[in-house]
Write a protein that holds these residues in place. Structure first.
Motif, PDB file in Angstrom:
ATOM      1  N   LEU A 203      -7.934  46.415  13.861  1.00 50.87           N
ATOM      2  CA  LEU A 203      -9.274  46.770  13.545  1.00 50.87           C
ATOM      3  C   LEU A 203      -9.211  48.507  13.814  1.00 50.87           C
ATOM      4  N   ARG A 204      -8.662  48.721  14.877  1.00 51.31           N
ATOM      5  CA  ARG A 204      -8.647  50.045  15.396  1.00 51.31           C
ATOM      6  C   ARG A 204      -7.840  51.031  14.329  1.00 51.31           C
ATOM      7  N   ASP A 205      -6.784  50.355  13.708  1.00 53.33           N
ATOM      8  CA  ASP A 205      -6.088  50.976  12.888  1.00 53.33           C
ATOM      9  C   ASP A 205      -6.558  50.966  11.476  1.00 53.33           C
ATOM     10  N   HIS A 206      -7.472  50.338  11.182  1.00 51.37           N
ATOM     11  CA  HIS A 206      -8.302  50.185   9.833  1.00 51.37           C
ATOM     12  C   HIS A 206      -7.340  49.359   8.866  1.00 51.37           C
ATOM     13  N   VAL A 207      -6.651  48.430   9.345  1.00 50.10           N
ATOM     14  CA  VAL A 207      -5.668  47.655   8.677  1.00 50.10           C
ATOM     15  C   VAL A 207      -6.418  46.264   8.119  1.00 50.10           C
ATOM     16  N   VAL A 208      -7.432  46.083   8.953  1.00 52.28           N
ATOM     17  CA  VAL A 208      -8.386  44.831   8.474  1.00 52.28           C
ATOM     18  C   VAL A 208      -9.705  45.285   8.739  1.00 52.28           C
ATOM     19  N   ARG A 209     -10.551  44.342   7.996  1.00 50.97           N
ATOM     20  CA  ARG A 209     -12.062  44.746   7.734  1.00 50.97           C
ATOM     21  C   ARG A 209     -12.843  44.111   9.174  1.00 50.97           C
ATOM     22  N   PRO A 210     -13.807  44.719   9.695  1.00 51.35           N
ATOM     23  CA  PRO A 210     -14.842  44.135  10.685  1.00 51.35           C
ATOM     24  C   PRO A 210     -15.393  42.832  10.154  1.00 51.35           C
ATOM     25  N   VAL A 211     -15.428  41.963  10.918  1.00 50.59           N
ATOM     26  CA  VAL A 211     -16.114  40.643  10.200  1.00 50.59           C
ATOM     27  C   VAL A 211     -17.208  40.276  11.117  1.00 50.59           C
ATOM     28  N   VAL A 212     -18.438  39.811  10.558  1.00 51.73           N
ATOM     29  CA  VAL A 212     -19.547  39.429  11.308  1.00 51.73           C
ATOM     30  C   VAL A 212     -19.767  38.079  10.851  1.00 51.73           C
ATOM     31  N   PHE A 213     -20.166  37.084  11.765  1.00 54.08           N
ATOM     32  CA  PHE A 213     -20.254  35.700  11.647  1.00 54.08           C
ATOM     33  C   PHE A 213     -21.907  35.314  11.715  1.00 54.08           C
ATOM     34  N   ALA A 214     -22.051  34.857  10.473  1.00 61.56           N
ATOM     35  CA  ALA A 214     -23.464  34.322  10.353  1.00 61.56           C
ATOM     36  C   ALA A 214     -23.587  32.906  10.357  1.00 61.56           C
ATOM     37  N   ALA A 215     -24.219  32.724  11.431  1.00 61.88           N
ATOM     38  CA  ALA A 215     -24.395  31.100  11.665  1.00 61.88           C
ATOM     39  C   ALA A 215     -25.610  30.378  11.170  1.00 61.88           C
ATOM     40  N   TYR A 216     -25.626  29.274  10.661  1.00 61.65           N
ATOM     41  CA  TYR A 216     -26.758  28.652  10.018  1.00 61.65           C
ATOM     42  C   TYR A 216     -26.921  27.228  10.864  1.00 61.65           C
ATOM     43  N   THR A 217     -28.066  26.928  11.142  1.00 60.10           N
ATOM     44  CA  THR A 217     -28.348  25.769  11.769  1.00 60.10           C
ATOM     45  C   THR A 217     -29.058  24.991  10.864  1.00 60.10           C
ATOM     46  N   GLY A 218     -30.004  24.002  11.413  1.00 62.20           N
ATOM     47  CA  GLY A 218     -30.748  22.882  10.514  1.00 62.20           C
ATOM     48  C   GLY A 218     -30.567  21.740  10.969  1.00 62.20           C
ATOM     49  N   VAL A 219     -31.674  20.958  10.711  1.00 62.15           N
ATOM     50  CA  VAL A 219     -31.830  19.352  10.882  1.00 62.15           C
ATOM     51  C   VAL A 219     -31.028  18.418  10.182  1.00 62.15           C
ATOM     52  N   SER A 220     -30.195  17.550  10.561  1.00 58.27           N
ATOM     53  CA  SER A 220     -29.644  16.727   9.803  1.00 58.27           C
ATOM     54  C   SER A 220     -30.278  15.111  10.172  1.00 58.27           C
ATOM     55  N   ARG A 221     -30.204  14.465   9.149  1.00 61.69           N
ATOM     56  CA  ARG A 221     -30.913  13.064   9.257  1.00 61.69           C
ATOM     57  C   ARG A 221     -29.862  12.071   8.713  1.00 61.69           C
ATOM     58  N   TRP A 222     -29.270  11.254   9.266  1.00 63.50           N
ATOM     59  CA  TRP A 222     -28.328  10.183   9.139  1.00 63.50           C
ATOM     60  C   TRP A 222     -28.902   8.760   9.425  1.00 63.50           C
ATOM     61  N   ARG A 223     -28.116   7.579   8.950  1.00 59.30           N
ATOM     62  CA  ARG A 223     -28.298   6.476   9.168  1.00 59.30           C
ATOM     63  C   ARG A 223     -27.238   5.912   9.903  1.00 59.30           C
ATOM     64  N   ASN A 224     -27.471   5.373  11.175  1.00 63.15           N
ATOM     65  CA  ASN A 224     -26.280   4.649  12.078  1.00 63.15           C
ATOM     66  C   ASN A 224     -25.809   3.494  11.529  1.00 63.15           C
ATOM     67  N   SER A 225     -24.885   3.012  12.275  1.00 65.78           N
ATOM     68  CA  SER A 225     -24.339   1.405  11.860  1.00 65.78           C
ATOM     69  C   SER A 225     -25.333   0.560  12.168  1.00 65.78           C
ATOM     70  N   ALA A 226     -26.607   0.733  13.264  1.00 66.75           N
ATOM     71  CA  ALA A 226     -27.540  -0.163  13.380  1.00 66.75           C
ATOM     72  C   ALA A 226     -28.811  -0.063  12.461  1.00 66.75           C
ATOM     73  N   GLY A 227     -28.715   0.741  11.473  1.00 66.68           N
ATOM     74  CA  GLY A 227     -29.452   1.011  10.694  1.00 66.68           C
ATOM     75  C   GLY A 227     -30.833   2.113  10.900  1.00 66.68           C
ATOM     76  N   GLU A 228     -30.656   2.541  12.178  1.00 69.87           N
ATOM     77  CA  GLU A 228     -31.415   3.461  12.569  1.00 69.87           C
ATOM     78  C   GLU A 228     -31.191   4.753  12.019  1.00 69.87           C
ATOM     79  N   VAL A 229     -32.624   5.546  11.688  1.00 65.19           N
ATOM     80  CA  VAL A 229     -32.490   7.025  10.987  1.00 65.19           C
ATOM     81  C   VAL A 229     -32.495   8.154  12.224  1.00 65.19           C
ATOM     82  N   ILE A 230     -31.388   8.756  12.385  1.00 62.12           N
ATOM     83  CA  ILE A 230     -31.347   9.747  13.489  1.00 62.12           C
ATOM     84  C   ILE A 230     -31.395  10.926  12.973  1.00 62.12           C
ATOM     85  N   ALA A 231     -32.024  11.860  13.764  1.00 59.33           N
ATOM     86  CA  ALA A 231     -32.363  13.467  13.364  1.00 59.33           C
ATOM     87  C   ALA A 231     -31.702  14.190  14.416  1.00 59.33           C
TER      88      ALA A 231
END
Length: 576
Positions: A198-226
């Motif tokens: 990066l100092r030698d301008h051989v590679v680009r600076p990279v920025v990390f954009a993190a995305y969250t969010g809530v997931s919902r799934w059904r487990n083996s017992a049939g329960e809906v988990i979030a």
């Protein structure tokens, strides 16, 4: 054998220093560690040219990870005046006399190690082992490589990052030192890291954009988990939330693809007209589904690059030269493949090893100019955030970001190992994804997760062009620019889904999805009110969320009921 032609290739300073070290400290084995995109191929071929010219060696053998890289190595060698056969199979005996050598793969070496041993010892040979860690992909490969090339005159091992291994599974021709954790870490003869590049301008600076969010799934017992990607309490919950977010029939993936597509548009309008993006999938089934989502969201068919596609190599070459601005792949372009126009990466995979992470991110950091930058869109899960923070910290040693508020969310260490890996896998055997929403979470700065600034932030359209260029905008301003369009991107991804009947949720999940969307709207409203209140009072977001939960007790917003979210919204409204 043909005479080697002069090439006039101009070497970078680090390549000249590495060659000088090789010459001043001659040794049979030499390990070079250089960050992806720095130019390991050029170093190795320059070394080969010098040894051939001085008649120290008579043959060059390159061992690459994939068939596509065989062609890439042969083409690069041709520019150096070195004739290497890219398709010399195991069914052919001696190397043709009119060639300087050949390029093979680790799999081919493992197929007939004795044949390659005969080729390497019949003439004085330099063996270039590209991405040498592949010799550790199963003990049989390592044993085959050692058998094939133990008698070679010279060996040069290349890798994009230091790698670790267990005691007793050493990769041949590599020196190791204890890593302090009961394992071994490779010891390079010459290292050239991301910060150096990066100092030698051989590679680009990279920025990390993190995305969250809530997931919902059904487990083996049939329960809906979030659970939220950023609030999972155990490894098994985090793993289930992560897998649910990556499910092609949810809303998380289209949202992130829309975000990357918009970033590509910005790059193309601000000086990088051929900017392209890579979507990295876990398997071929997901890759095909993601390709359909890219088409639905962007209106343009992407390149779908799969390992079992006989046209995969030609597709990679075409994508590198131009054409569609997004390619969807599994592992085909995660290592070694040169696509300089690729500037964005959507990490839609469950892979999380340090080596794979570095190699994949390396596909989008190769620099062609000093004003280019790279953006990686990834799930806000602890394993990935830890890997991103390590690379981002190296970046900040070279490009320190502007000072910002200290109320950012600190990265947390790995979750406590409450359940062994076998138990985690068992818990997910009967897992069923329902849906997941995506929401921009933060960018990384100095190992911290920096949330959007509650203030007005930058106002001019031109400032959008500088997203990802550390030093031009503070991390808070960069986060604000990404967050400002988040709701627009959500609507875009949702409308694209609704326009495609095949993308609608299954009937048996309909009721859960309906209530889930209502809860998602309330959750976003609660978050918006917290941001407004934070701006008015100066109290950090995290502290305000804690106050809300204390005033209206119950689980975190990710798993809160509709009634609880309504109560929290009412509480916040009363404080306005």
């Amino acid at each position: 054998m043909p005479e080697r032609r002069p090439t006039g290739t101009r070497l970078r300073l680090w390549q000249r220093e590495a060659l000088a070290k090789y010459e001043t400290e001659p040794r049979r084995d030499f390990l070079l560690t250089a960050t992806p995109g720095a130019g390991k191929t050029t170093f190795a071929l320059s070394l080969a040219v010098g040894l051939l010219s001085r008649r120290v060696i008579d043959r060059v053998i390159v061992v690459a990870p994939t068939d596509h890289l065989r062609s890439q190595w042969a083409e690069a060698a041709q520019r150096f005046g070195v004739a290497l056969a890219p398709n010399l199979g195991n069914s052919v005996g001696p190397v043709p006399a009119d060639l300087h050598g050949y390029v093979t793969t680790y799999a081919q070496v493992a197929g007939k190690p004795t044949l390659h041993a005969a080729r390497a010892t019949s003439r004085r040979s330099l063996v270039i082992l590209d991405e040498i860690h592949h010799a550790g992909d199963g003990l049989s490969w390592g044993e085959a490589v050692e058998h094939a090339f133990a008698g070679a005159s010279r060996r040069v091992c290349l890798t994009g990052t230091p790698f670790r291994t267990r005691v007793g599974e050493r990769i041949p021709f590599v020196r190791y030192e204890p890593d302090g954790e009961g394992g071994l870490v490779s010891t390079a003869d010459f290292s050239y890291g991301y910060a150096d590049a990066l100092r030698d301008h051989v590679v680009r600076p990279v920025v990390f954009a993190a995305y969250t969010g809530v997931s919902r799934w059904r487990n083996s017992a049939g329960e809906v988990i979030a659970a939220s990607l950023t609030e999972a309490g155990t490894k098994s919950t985090e793993q289930a939330a992560w897998r649910t977010a990556l499910a092609p029939d949810g809303d998380w993936v289209p949202h992130v693809i829309a975000a990357m597509d918009e970033r590509l548009t910005q790059l193309r309008e601000s000086g990088m007209p051929d900017a392209a993006g890579l979507v990295l999938a876990s398997d071929q089934e997901d890759a095909r589904a993601y390709a359909s989502i890219v088409h639905r969201v962007t209106g343009e068919k992407p390149y779908l690059i799969l390992s079992d596609d006989p046209k995969a190599s030609s597709k990679i070459a075409k994508f590198a030269a131009g054409g569609p601005r997004i390619a969807v792949c599994v592992r085909m372009v995660s290592e070694g493949v040169d696509v300089p126009r690729a500037a964005c990466l959507a990490w839609l995979t469950s892979y999380r090893t340090p080596l794979f992470f570095a190699q994949a991110v390396g596909r989008v950091v190769r620099s062609r100019g000093r004003h280019e930058s790279a953006t990686v869109f990834l799930p806000a899960v602890r394993p990935l955030l830890s890997l991103a923070a390590e690379l981002e910290t190296e970046r900040n040693h070279v490009l320190p970001p502007p000072a910002g508020p200290a109320d950012s969310l600190e990265l947390v260490d790995e979750l406590p190992d409450e359940q062994p890996e076998q138990a985690e896998s068992a818990l997910l055997e009967e897992w069923q994804a329902l849906t997941a929403e995506a929401q921009f979470a933060h960018v990384l700065q100095g190992g911290r997760a920096v949330t959007p600034d509650a203030g007005p932030g930058p106002q001019t359209d031109g400032e959008d062009d500088f997203i990802g260029l550390p030093g031009l905008l503070s991390a808070e301003q960069t986060a604000a620019l990404l967050a400002r369009r988040d709701e627009e991107l959500r609507k875009r991804a949702t409308s694209a889904r609704r326009a495609d009947p095949a993308a609608q949720p299954a009937e048996d999940a309909g009721a859960a999805v309906g209530s889930w969307r209502a809860a998602a709207d309330l959750r976003r409203e609660v978050n918006r009110l917290v941001s407004v209140l934070a701006a008015r009072t100066g109290v950090p977001h995290a502290a305000l969320h804690a106050q809300v939960r204390a005033a209206v007790p119950g689980p975190a917003s990710a798993s809160a009921s509709l009634e609880l979210l309504e109560s929290r919204r009412a509480y916040l409204m009363a404080r306005m």
